[in-house]
Design a protein around this motif. Structure first.
Motif, short mmCIF file in Angstrom:
data_model
loop_
_atom_site.label_atom_id
_atom_site.label_comp_id
_atom_site.label_asym_id
_atom_site.label_seq_id
_atom_site.Cartn_x
_atom_site.Cartn_y
_atom_site.Cartn_z
N THR A 1 33.13 13.08 43.97
CA THR A 1 34.52 12.72 43.65
C THR A 1 35.15 13.76 42.74
O THR A 1 36.35 14.02 42.84
CB THR A 1 34.59 11.33 43.00
OG1 THR A 1 33.70 11.27 41.87
CG2 THR A 1 34.22 10.24 43.98
N MET A 2 34.36 14.37 41.86
CA MET A 2 34.89 15.42 40.98
C MET A 2 35.34 16.62 41.79
O MET A 2 36.42 17.18 41.56
CB MET A 2 33.84 15.84 39.95
CG MET A 2 34.32 16.94 39.02
SD MET A 2 33.12 17.46 37.79
CE MET A 2 31.93 18.30 38.82
N VAL A 3 34.52 17.04 42.75
CA VAL A 3 34.86 18.20 43.58
C VAL A 3 36.13 17.93 44.37
O VAL A 3 37.03 18.79 44.46
CB VAL A 3 33.69 18.56 44.52
CG1 VAL A 3 34.11 19.63 45.52
CG2 VAL A 3 32.49 19.04 43.71
N VAL A 4 36.24 16.74 44.96
CA VAL A 4 37.42 16.40 45.76
C VAL A 4 38.68 16.43 44.90
O VAL A 4 39.69 17.05 45.26
CB VAL A 4 37.24 15.01 46.41
CG1 VAL A 4 38.54 14.56 47.08
CG2 VAL A 4 36.12 15.04 47.44
N ALA A 5 38.64 15.76 43.75
CA ALA A 5 39.81 15.70 42.87
C ALA A 5 40.18 17.08 42.36
O ALA A 5 41.37 17.44 42.28
CB ALA A 5 39.55 14.75 41.70
N MET A 6 39.18 17.88 42.01
CA MET A 6 39.44 19.21 41.46
C MET A 6 40.13 20.10 42.50
O MET A 6 41.14 20.75 42.21
CB MET A 6 38.12 19.84 41.01
CG MET A 6 38.21 21.30 40.60
SD MET A 6 39.26 21.56 39.16
CE MET A 6 38.25 20.78 37.90
#
Length: 364
Positions: A180-185
């Protein structure tokens, strides 16, 4: 043909040389990351926080305790005086392991039938297994020093929160955070840079929207998509990998929203200072790789050098992983959850404020 090829190579080299930001990103951060990763990405367990519950209270049990004090692997050693303290110490992650020395240990040692109990935090399954090996070795060495002709010592091991040390119970909650961090970033880092690259950024600036409203407009879609992504990962964790969800969904998704807000703020900051999508992607990975390693995803923060540990407080993922593993595996309370949510929120506010400052300057 060779001449044309050489001219093209020369042109590409000059383009890279003239793009100062991209040149800086591809040279300086990797050198810093090599230094940082060498210390952060270690599977050694050198700083074990250990508690000992000595129910025997004899000279023999004190000798065993001294053996642990002299071990280079044990960082802190706490004394437990009541059974109820054990769960509290492991629940709050103040210790990784608790050694229980039962009453009669000294007498049983003389008859070569001694036993001890070792309790470990199963939320960090890989570290717990390594720690079990270290501590068991110390016990066995001590026993053999007392009874060199016998090996009848019994070490009863129990892992809290993950009794079977299932790898899925450990890795899937971690992936719940990192994916989820990679997607949001990436969604937020590309948003403003894409407008600049396509030439539509000026059209947005002449609209009635204020800079703050533009940032919010970029933030909300990325948050919604990332939250949807997290829901899909949650369903896979529960029904595909069989990871238990012991805690509250309300606590979990409060943490998810705050975490994604903080990551999106960092992504918008990267996007605000980038002229192209390529720069935004490079900037994102400059942040993502150190963030994952410093968060405790693969190796415990406690194992990192003391000079490196303060840097881990700057990554929201560190707090997020503690929160989601607490919700999944041990049903943490709101009091414990807020101790992780508040730092993430503060980092998000700081990141959004910095993004606003740079966006406002670049939009003049």
């Amino acid at each position: 043909m060779i001449g044309r090829l050489f001219a093209l190579i020369r042109k590409e080299a000059l383009a890279i040389k003239n793009d100062k930001k991209s040149l800086f990103v591809v040279i300086v951060p990797p050198l810093i990351q090599v230094l940082m990763f060498s210390f952060a990405a270690t599977l050694e367990v050198k700083h074990i926080d250990l508690a000992i519950f000595d129910q025997d209270g004899t000279h023999t049990s004190q000798e065993l305790i001294q053996a642990f004090k002299g071990s280079p692997y044990v960082q802190t050693l706490l004394r437990v005086h009541h059974q109820d303290e054990i769960s509290e110490l492991i629940n709050t992650q103040k210790v990784l392991a608790v050694l229980v020395i039962p009453s009669g240990f000294g007498k049983e040692l003389l008859s070569a039938k001694a036993n001890v109990q070792l309790l470990l935090d199963g939320r960090r399954s890989n570290t717990a297994q390594i720690t079990e090996g270290y501590l068991s070795s110390i016990v066995q060495t001590f026993f053999l020093s007392k009874q060199p002709t016998s090996s009848a010592v019994s070490i009863q091991t129990r892992f809290f929160f993950n009794p079977n040390l299932s790898n899925f119970w450990w890795i899937v909650p971690n992936l719940f955070g990192t994916i989820t961090m990679v997607v949001a970033m990436l969604l937020t880092a590309l948003s403003i840079a894409r407008e600049r690259e396509l030439g539509t950024f000026d059209q947005i600036l002449v609209s009635p929207l204020r800079p703050f409203e533009i940032l919010i407009g970029k933030l909300v879609p990325a948050l919604l998509i990332s939250i949807t992504e997290s829901l899909l990962i949650l369903l896979a964790a529960l029904y595909l990998f069989g990871v238990p969800l012991m805690g509250s969904l309300t606590i979990l998704y409060t943490g998810v929203i705050v975490f994604l807000f903080s990551i999106s703020g960092i992504g918008l900051f990267i996007s605000a200072i980038s002229n192209t999508q390529q720069q935004a992607i490079l900037g994102s990975f400059v942040f993502l790789l150190p963030s994952i390693l410093l968060s405790g995803f693969a190796t415990p923060v406690e194992n990192m050098p003391s000079w490196l540990q303060p840097l881990t407080a700057l990554t929201p993922l560190k707090y997020y992983l503690v929160l989601i593993k607490g919700v999944f595996l041990k049903d943490i309370s709101w009091a414990i959850a807020w101790s992780q949510i508040v730092p993430m929120f503060c980092l998000g506010v700081i990141a959004m404020s910095i993004a606003m400052i740079f966006f406002h300057r670049r939009s003049r």
